[in-house]
Design an enzyme around this catalytic site. Structure first.
Site, PDB file in Angstrom:
ATOM      1  N   SER A  61       0.844  -1.043   0.247  1.00 25.25           N
ATOM      2  CA  SER A  61       0.006  -0.318  -0.008  1.00 25.25           C
ATOM      3  C   SER A  61       0.438   1.439  -0.629  1.00 25.25           C
ATOM      4  O   SER A  61       1.733   1.478  -0.769  1.00 25.25           O
ATOM      5  CB  SER A  61      -1.091   0.539   0.899  1.00 25.25           C
ATOM      6  OG  SER A  61      -1.688   0.488   1.452  1.00 25.25           O
ATOM      7  N   ASP A 208      -5.171  -3.766  -2.326  1.00 23.64           N
ATOM      8  CA  ASP A 208      -4.325  -3.519  -1.354  1.00 23.64           C
ATOM      9  C   ASP A 208      -3.873  -4.824  -0.659  1.00 23.64           C
ATOM     10  O   ASP A 208      -4.919  -5.847  -0.483  1.00 23.64           O
ATOM     11  CB  ASP A 208      -5.359  -2.329  -0.124  1.00 23.64           C
ATOM     12  CG  ASP A 208      -4.231  -1.720   0.414  1.00 23.64           C
ATOM     13  OD1 ASP A 208      -3.596  -2.786   0.781  1.00 23.64           O
ATOM     14  OD2 ASP A 208      -4.079  -0.329   0.593  1.00 23.64           O
TER      15      ASP A 208
END
Length: 729
Positions: A61, A208
């Site tokens: 991320s 993610d």
């Protein structure tokens, strides 16, 4: 310069090899945490100051963002400048800057329709997106920052070997990017489910990486390192009393998921590994506006551990020389030899190519290209528009990738307005528009607008560009409308007519860049005017109209609802002529303008309207209207009619809430206006004289559009309340 660096590298290579034999290979693990991930920059600065050589980086991320940029050659100073300079609100949205939007799309904002639109596919089904944010601006930002890595498909060949972690949302499996297109890998790693649309790579739908591996210690170990420096900036769990809304519960659910896999990774750390946990308890995942403080927190956390880092310090060697070469600015502006288009949308490749202004044989102009990408996306045909630079032996190719909208390109918009004069008189209007896009490869569209209520309208226009650049166009239309028009004598209303008008016309025009448009046209109309309220002895009548028309529009406002800067200008000229079927020969013109000026949270909008009828004509059919919020407040909307009108106004408003860095932003404004206006007829049967008016208003910029509550009054003892969902001005 490059030859000097290579020479130094050759000299230092033997020394670096000996040093490597005495020092362990060090892996850096950067965790996810959205805005909190900016603390990674401070940690990197502390490591550099203490001479710690990083041999490999694994990130998830925001950790993948910072790690990928650093691994590709960005210095800590550059990373810090980026963190402080990036417009995170713009980056975390899809909307291009309004200055980049084609003028045709700016016109969509001109009615009181709400800003959110429903999209429909070709089969008529409703199209829903896979995420609130498609990631258009974020992808463009990453592409611009990493364009110098376009020919690096193997991430081991970056200045520092790098890995990014994502999640396959269809299987729940971890996906580790070891090769590919670096901006795309980073974009996939930070696609928070439901917030950002997933990224499709090689048939996988990726979100993610924090869902499965927020602190990828295992990934770093697989890169062959001897020990890891792990930076944990994960969001802490909220206490029971802090869980107040459905959003809080949703965020807590995501945090629970990431903390579980994070703790499993932290449990694998050995005695030689080093864990850095910046003190970020007071920072949220959306605190991009506090970048400086978070960077400082990361720096302090790593500096405290300098006794652990001291044994890992190395002398300057080949690694630093390679990083210095990777950081040369010239490497980030490749010369473009040719441009190609990858396009699966409804419009032709030539339409896309005409918008791209990059010159071949010249270095890549990132600023201009970013603007062109905004213009392309603003056409409303594409789910995303990306670019990449492909390096070949015969030169660099700039590839424009335009992916058509899977949710459809036909749009429905709605709107509502209400007002009450506090004396029992009220009006309402409910409107809708439907736009069919991409009728042919040139980008033809069919717009139909309808409205019911006090003012009824039906308008349908076919807009056909004549060239691939959409500079010239033709636009035939049909229209029907019905509205109430006051008839006055000696400044007293004696009747209210219901005016019904039907017509058609044909325009030919030219767009002027993204900011303006010029139209020339002819039109014909006919209708009836019947007494609705008042003296029934007044005649009802039918009429015919035929006219030549010229329209000029110019719009540089940065926001149509709550502008902070820019201008909006409209000029209309009409010549009614019996040769075109008009009952009377007369001329009319109307000018309106607004100029926005801002300082911090305070904004002033200065402007007004001026309309003139230059010859004798039937009053009811040739009148302009005034009245309504900020249009001589205190009167009901369009309750003043005259063949000539004048209005000057100054509107002030102030934003009362802090700006959010996420699309779910609900700004609240307080404002006021001062107005002065007049309406009068050619035959002197009516002249309102100059009327002073003002208003106070509260306004909310909701996801549907502006929701505005106003109270207006004037010096002729009129007052009114207004409620409008849609345009404020």
């Amino acid at each position: 310069m490059r030859r000097v660096l290579v020479f130094l590298a050759l000299i230092l290579l033997p020394l670096a090899t000996l040093a490597d034999q005495a020092h362990p290979r060090i892996g850096l693990v950067l965790s996810g945490g959205a805005a909190r991930g900016l603390a990674h920059i401070g940690v990197l600065r502390a490591l550099e100051e203490q001479g710690v050589h990083i041999d490999a980086i694994a990130g998830t991320s925001m950790g993948a963002v910072i790690g990928g940029l650093y691994a590709s050659g960005y210095s800590v100073d550059e990373l810090e400048k980026l963190a402080l300079a990036i417009d995170w609100r713009q980056a975390l949205s899809d909307a291009p800057l309004r200055d980049d939007i084609p003028f045709r799309r700016k016109q969509d904002d001109r009615d009181f329709l709400v800003k959110q639109k429903l999209s429909f596919r070709d089969d008529g089904s409703l199209g829903l997106p896979l995420g609130v944010i498609q990631g258009q601006n974020l992808a463009l930002l990453l592409e611009s920052l990493l364009v110098h890595t376009s020919d690096t498909r193997d991430f081991d060949r970056l200045a520092i070997p790098f890995r990014a972690v994502a999640t396959d949302i269809s299987t729940g499996e971890k996906v580790v990017f070891r090769k590919g297109h670096l901006p795309q890998a980073i974009r996939a790693s930070m696609s928070i489910p439901a917030v950002f649309a997933p990224v499709e790579v090689d048939g996988q739908l990726l979100v993610d990486g924090g869902m499965v591996d927020n602190i990828p210690v295992d990934v770093a170990r697989e890169m062959g390192v001897d020990l890891v420096i792990t930076v944990d900036i994960g969001t802490p769990l909220r206490g029971r009393k802090e869980l107040l809304t459905v959003v809080d519960v949703l965020n807590q659910s995501v945090t629970l998921m990431t903390r579980r896999n994070s703790e499993a990774q932290l449990a694998t750390l050995g005695p030689d590994d080093i864990l850095v946990q910046p003190p970020l308890a007071g920072f949220s995942a959306t605190d991009f506006g506090r970048a400086r403080q978070m960077i400082d927190a990361g720096y302090r956390a790593a500096t405290i551990l300098k006794h652990r880092f001291a044994p890992l310090a190395r002398q300057h060697g080949q690694h630093e020389a390679e990083l210095a070469e990777a950081r040369l600015p010239v490497e980030r502006r490749p010369v473009i030899a040719r441009i190609s288009v990858e396009n699966d949308s409804k419009v032709g490749d030539e339409v896309i190519r005409r918008i791209i202004r990059q010159e071949t044989g010249q270095p890549l102009d990132l600023e201009r290209l970013q603007s062109d990408m905004g213009t392309l996306y603003g056409l409303d045909y594409f789910e995303q528009v990306h670019y990449r630079v492909v390096k070949r032996k015969d030169g660099n190719t700039l590839v424009i990738n335009a992916r058509g909208k899977r949710t459809g390109t036909d749009y429905l918009r709605l709107g509502l307005s209400l007002d009450d004069d506090m004396r029992g008189g009220s009006t309402f209007n409910l409107g809708a528009s439907y736009r069919v896009n991409g009728i042919n490869k040139l980008g033809a569209e069919w717009l139909t607008r309808a409205q019911i209520g006090s003012d009824q309208e039906l308008y349908s226009e076919f807009y056909q560009p004549l060239d691939y650049g959409s500079r010239y166009f033709v636009a035939p239309y049909i229209a029907a409308e019905a509205q109430n028009v006051d008839a006055t004598l000696d400044n007293d209303p004696i009747a209210e007519y219901r005016l019904q008008r039907y017509g058609y016309g044909f325009n030919i025009g030219r767009q002027i860049a993204n900011n303006g448009e010029l139209r020339l046209g002819i039109g014909q109309g006919w209708g009836d005017a019947d007494v609705r309220i008042g003296d029934r002895r007044l005649p009802s009548f039918s009429f015919s109209e035929g006219y030549y028309e010229a329209k000029y529009s110019f719009d540089t406002l940065d926001n149509v609802d709550y502008p902070h800067e820019g201008e909006d200008i409209k000029l209309t000229l009409r010549q009614y002529d019996p040769e075109l079927g008009s009952d009377d020969r007369y001329r009319q013109w109307e000018l309106s303008l607004d100029k926005a000026l801002s300082s911090d949270a305070n904004t002033f909008v200065l402007g007004g309207r001026y309309g003139r009828t230059l010859d004798s004509a039937e009053v009811v059919t040739s009148s302009f209207q005034l009245g309504g919020a900020r249009q001589l407040s205190g009167f009901r909307e369009d309750s003043i009619s005259g063949q000539n009108v004048a209005l000057a106004r100054m509107v002030y408003y102030r934003r009362m809430t802090q700006r959010s860095f996420l699309p779910l932003d609900f700004p609240f404004y307080l404002g006021a206006s001062l107005e002065r206006g007049r309406a009068w007829n050619q035959d002197n049967s009516f002249d309102s004289g100059y009327i002073n008016a003002g208003s106070l208003f509260i306004s909310f910029d909701t996801p549907l559009g502006p929701l505005d509550f106003s109270y207006g009054l004037n010096d002729v003892s009129e007052q009114a309340l207004y409620l409008k969902l849609g345009r404020v001005f």
